[in-house]
Motif scaffolding. Structure first.
Motif, PDB file in Angstrom:
ATOM      1  N   LYS A 178       4.969   5.057 -10.510  1.00  0.00           N
ATOM      2  CA  LYS A 178       6.165   5.450 -11.266  1.00  0.00           C
ATOM      3  C   LYS A 178       7.310   5.806 -10.314  1.00  0.00           C
ATOM      4  O   LYS A 178       8.454   5.391 -10.503  1.00  0.00           O
ATOM      5  CB  LYS A 178       5.809   6.637 -12.164  1.00  0.00           C
ATOM      6  CG  LYS A 178       6.942   7.266 -12.909  1.00  0.00           C
ATOM      7  CD  LYS A 178       6.410   8.485 -13.675  1.00  0.00           C
ATOM      8  CE  LYS A 178       7.444   9.213 -14.444  1.00  0.00           C
ATOM      9  NZ  LYS A 178       8.467   9.875 -13.707  1.00  0.00           N
ATOM     10  N   LYS A 179       6.995   6.548  -9.259  1.00  0.00           N
ATOM     11  CA  LYS A 179       8.017   6.932  -8.276  1.00  0.00           C
ATOM     12  C   LYS A 179       8.553   5.723  -7.520  1.00  0.00           C
ATOM     13  O   LYS A 179       9.756   5.626  -7.255  1.00  0.00           O
ATOM     14  CB  LYS A 179       7.455   7.968  -7.304  1.00  0.00           C
ATOM     15  CG  LYS A 179       7.290   9.326  -7.934  1.00  0.00           C
ATOM     16  CD  LYS A 179       6.688  10.318  -6.977  1.00  0.00           C
ATOM     17  CE  LYS A 179       6.452  11.625  -7.706  1.00  0.00           C
ATOM     18  NZ  LYS A 179       5.688  12.578  -6.923  1.00  0.00           N
ATOM     19  N   VAL A 180       7.681   4.787  -7.188  1.00  0.00           N
ATOM     20  CA  VAL A 180       8.123   3.579  -6.489  1.00  0.00           C
ATOM     21  C   VAL A 180       9.060   2.774  -7.388  1.00  0.00           C
ATOM     22  O   VAL A 180      10.098   2.291  -6.937  1.00  0.00           O
ATOM     23  CB  VAL A 180       6.910   2.721  -6.033  1.00  0.00           C
ATOM     24  CG1 VAL A 180       7.347   1.343  -5.570  1.00  0.00           C
ATOM     25  CG2 VAL A 180       6.144   3.443  -4.939  1.00  0.00           C
ATOM     26  N   ILE A 181       8.709   2.646  -8.654  1.00  0.00           N
ATOM     27  CA  ILE A 181       9.573   1.927  -9.600  1.00  0.00           C
ATOM     28  C   ILE A 181      10.949   2.596  -9.657  1.00  0.00           C
ATOM     29  O   ILE A 181      11.979   1.931  -9.600  1.00  0.00           O
ATOM     30  CB  ILE A 181       8.930   1.869 -10.999  1.00  0.00           C
ATOM     31  CG1 ILE A 181       7.696   0.967 -10.987  1.00  0.00           C
ATOM     32  CG2 ILE A 181       9.942   1.381 -12.039  1.00  0.00           C
ATOM     33  CD1 ILE A 181       6.873   1.024 -12.262  1.00  0.00           C
ATOM     34  N   GLY A 182      10.955   3.915  -9.743  1.00  0.00           N
ATOM     35  CA  GLY A 182      12.219   4.643  -9.785  1.00  0.00           C
ATOM     36  C   GLY A 182      13.047   4.449  -8.529  1.00  0.00           C
ATOM     37  O   GLY A 182      14.263   4.248  -8.593  1.00  0.00           O
ATOM     38  N   ARG A 183      12.401   4.496  -7.376  1.00  0.00           N
ATOM     39  CA  ARG A 183      13.114   4.337  -6.103  1.00  0.00           C
ATOM     40  C   ARG A 183      13.680   2.926  -5.937  1.00  0.00           C
ATOM     41  O   ARG A 183      14.802   2.745  -5.478  1.00  0.00           O
ATOM     42  CB  ARG A 183      12.177   4.622  -4.935  1.00  0.00           C
ATOM     43  CG  ARG A 183      11.826   6.068  -4.763  1.00  0.00           C
ATOM     44  CD  ARG A 183      10.838   6.222  -3.623  1.00  0.00           C
ATOM     45  NE  ARG A 183      10.301   7.560  -3.566  1.00  0.00           N
ATOM     46  CZ  ARG A 183       9.189   7.891  -2.925  1.00  0.00           C
ATOM     47  NH1 ARG A 183       8.501   6.966  -2.281  1.00  0.00           N
ATOM     48  NH2 ARG A 183       8.769   9.131  -2.929  1.00  0.00           N
ATOM     49  N   GLY A 211       0.796  -1.221   0.000  1.00  0.00           N
ATOM     50  CA  GLY A 211       0.000   0.000   0.000  1.00  0.00           C
ATOM     51  C   GLY A 211       0.826   1.268   0.000  1.00  0.00           C
ATOM     52  O   GLY A 211       2.017   1.262   0.347  1.00  0.00           O
ATOM     53  N   PRO A 212       0.184   2.379  -0.365  1.00  0.00           N
ATOM     54  CA  PRO A 212       0.868   3.664  -0.424  1.00  0.00           C
ATOM     55  C   PRO A 212       1.389   4.161   0.922  1.00  0.00           C
ATOM     56  O   PRO A 212       2.406   4.836   0.978  1.00  0.00           O
ATOM     57  CB  PRO A 212      -0.189   4.618  -0.978  1.00  0.00           C
ATOM     58  CG  PRO A 212      -1.175   3.755  -1.665  1.00  0.00           C
ATOM     59  CD  PRO A 212      -1.165   2.465  -0.914  1.00  0.00           C
ATOM     60  N   LEU A 213       0.697   3.813   2.010  1.00  0.00           N
ATOM     61  CA  LEU A 213       1.153   4.263   3.335  1.00  0.00           C
ATOM     62  C   LEU A 213       2.560   3.754   3.632  1.00  0.00           C
ATOM     63  O   LEU A 213       3.376   4.485   4.208  1.00  0.00           O
ATOM     64  CB  LEU A 213       0.184   3.782   4.430  1.00  0.00           C
ATOM     65  CG  LEU A 213      -1.165   4.489   4.485  1.00  0.00           C
ATOM     66  CD1 LEU A 213      -2.085   3.811   5.493  1.00  0.00           C
ATOM     67  CD2 LEU A 213      -0.988   5.959   4.839  1.00  0.00           C
ATOM     68  N   ALA A 214       2.842   2.542   3.232  1.00  0.00           N
ATOM     69  CA  ALA A 214       4.160   1.954   3.481  1.00  0.00           C
ATOM     70  C   ALA A 214       5.262   2.667   2.704  1.00  0.00           C
ATOM     71  O   ALA A 214       6.434   2.547   3.033  1.00  0.00           O
ATOM     72  CB  ALA A 214       4.144   0.473   3.110  1.00  0.00           C
ATOM     73  N   HIS A 215       4.861   3.444   1.704  1.00  0.00           N
ATOM     74  CA  HIS A 215       5.838   4.157   0.873  1.00  0.00           C
ATOM     75  C   HIS A 215       5.824   5.661   1.123  1.00  0.00           C
ATOM     76  O   HIS A 215       6.394   6.425   0.340  1.00  0.00           O
ATOM     77  CB  HIS A 215       5.595   3.838  -0.601  1.00  0.00           C
ATOM     78  CG  HIS A 215       5.897   2.412  -0.928  1.00  0.00           C
ATOM     79  ND1 HIS A 215       7.164   1.953  -1.176  1.00  0.00           N
ATOM     80  CD2 HIS A 215       5.093   1.321  -0.980  1.00  0.00           C
ATOM     81  CE1 HIS A 215       7.138   0.659  -1.406  1.00  0.00           C
ATOM     82  NE2 HIS A 215       5.892   0.244  -1.281  1.00  0.00           N
TER      83      HIS A 215
END
Length: 132
Positions: free
Chosen positions: A107-112, A90-94
């Motif tokens: 997209k940001k998670v993939i980049g990170r 989930g987004p909260l974990a990120h």
């Protein structure tokens, strides 16, 4: 094959025939024409003709065949599996304050995670391709 906006000023018949750069035969190279004449005929720079001529000389027609559109960076199956696990967290974990996944966030998670840059559209296609 070279792509230009609005067909590069070629007529429909010229585009259908390949007009040299995408056709089966490379006129000019096989006939010994000058690079400047070939460039005018194909509506490209002489520099492009020089590069294509070198590729044709080294590999024949296969050397100048289109390799297709440049590909986007691809994630391996292991990376896709990891991305799916991270998205399930989930987004909260990120670090986002709500439980809403957006393409921009993915997209940001993939980049990170993978140091790979996708466009928002590319992210959509990636997710759709993997059943999201």
């Amino acid at each position: 094959m070279v792509r230009y906006a609005q067909g590069g000023g070629l007529t429909d018949a010229e585009r259908a025939a390949g007009s040299g750069c995408g056709g089966r035969r490379w006129p000019g190279f096989e006939d010994g024409e000058r690079n400047s004449d070939i460039a005018v005929m194909l509506r490209v720079s002489e520099r492009s003709v020089e590069r294509w001529w070198r590729q044709w000389r080294e590999g024949g027609a296969a050397g100048v065949a289109s390799k297709g559109l440049p590909g986007r960076p691809r994630l391996s199956e292991a990376q896709i599996a990891r991305l799916e696990r991270e998205l399930e967290r989930g987004p909260l974990a990120h670090g986002w304050s709500d439980q809403r996944w957006t393409l921009s966030r993915v997209k940001k998670v993939i980049g990170r995670l993978f140091h790979v840059s996708y466009t928002v559209e590319g992210t959509w296609r990636l997710l759709k391709r993997h059943g999201w």
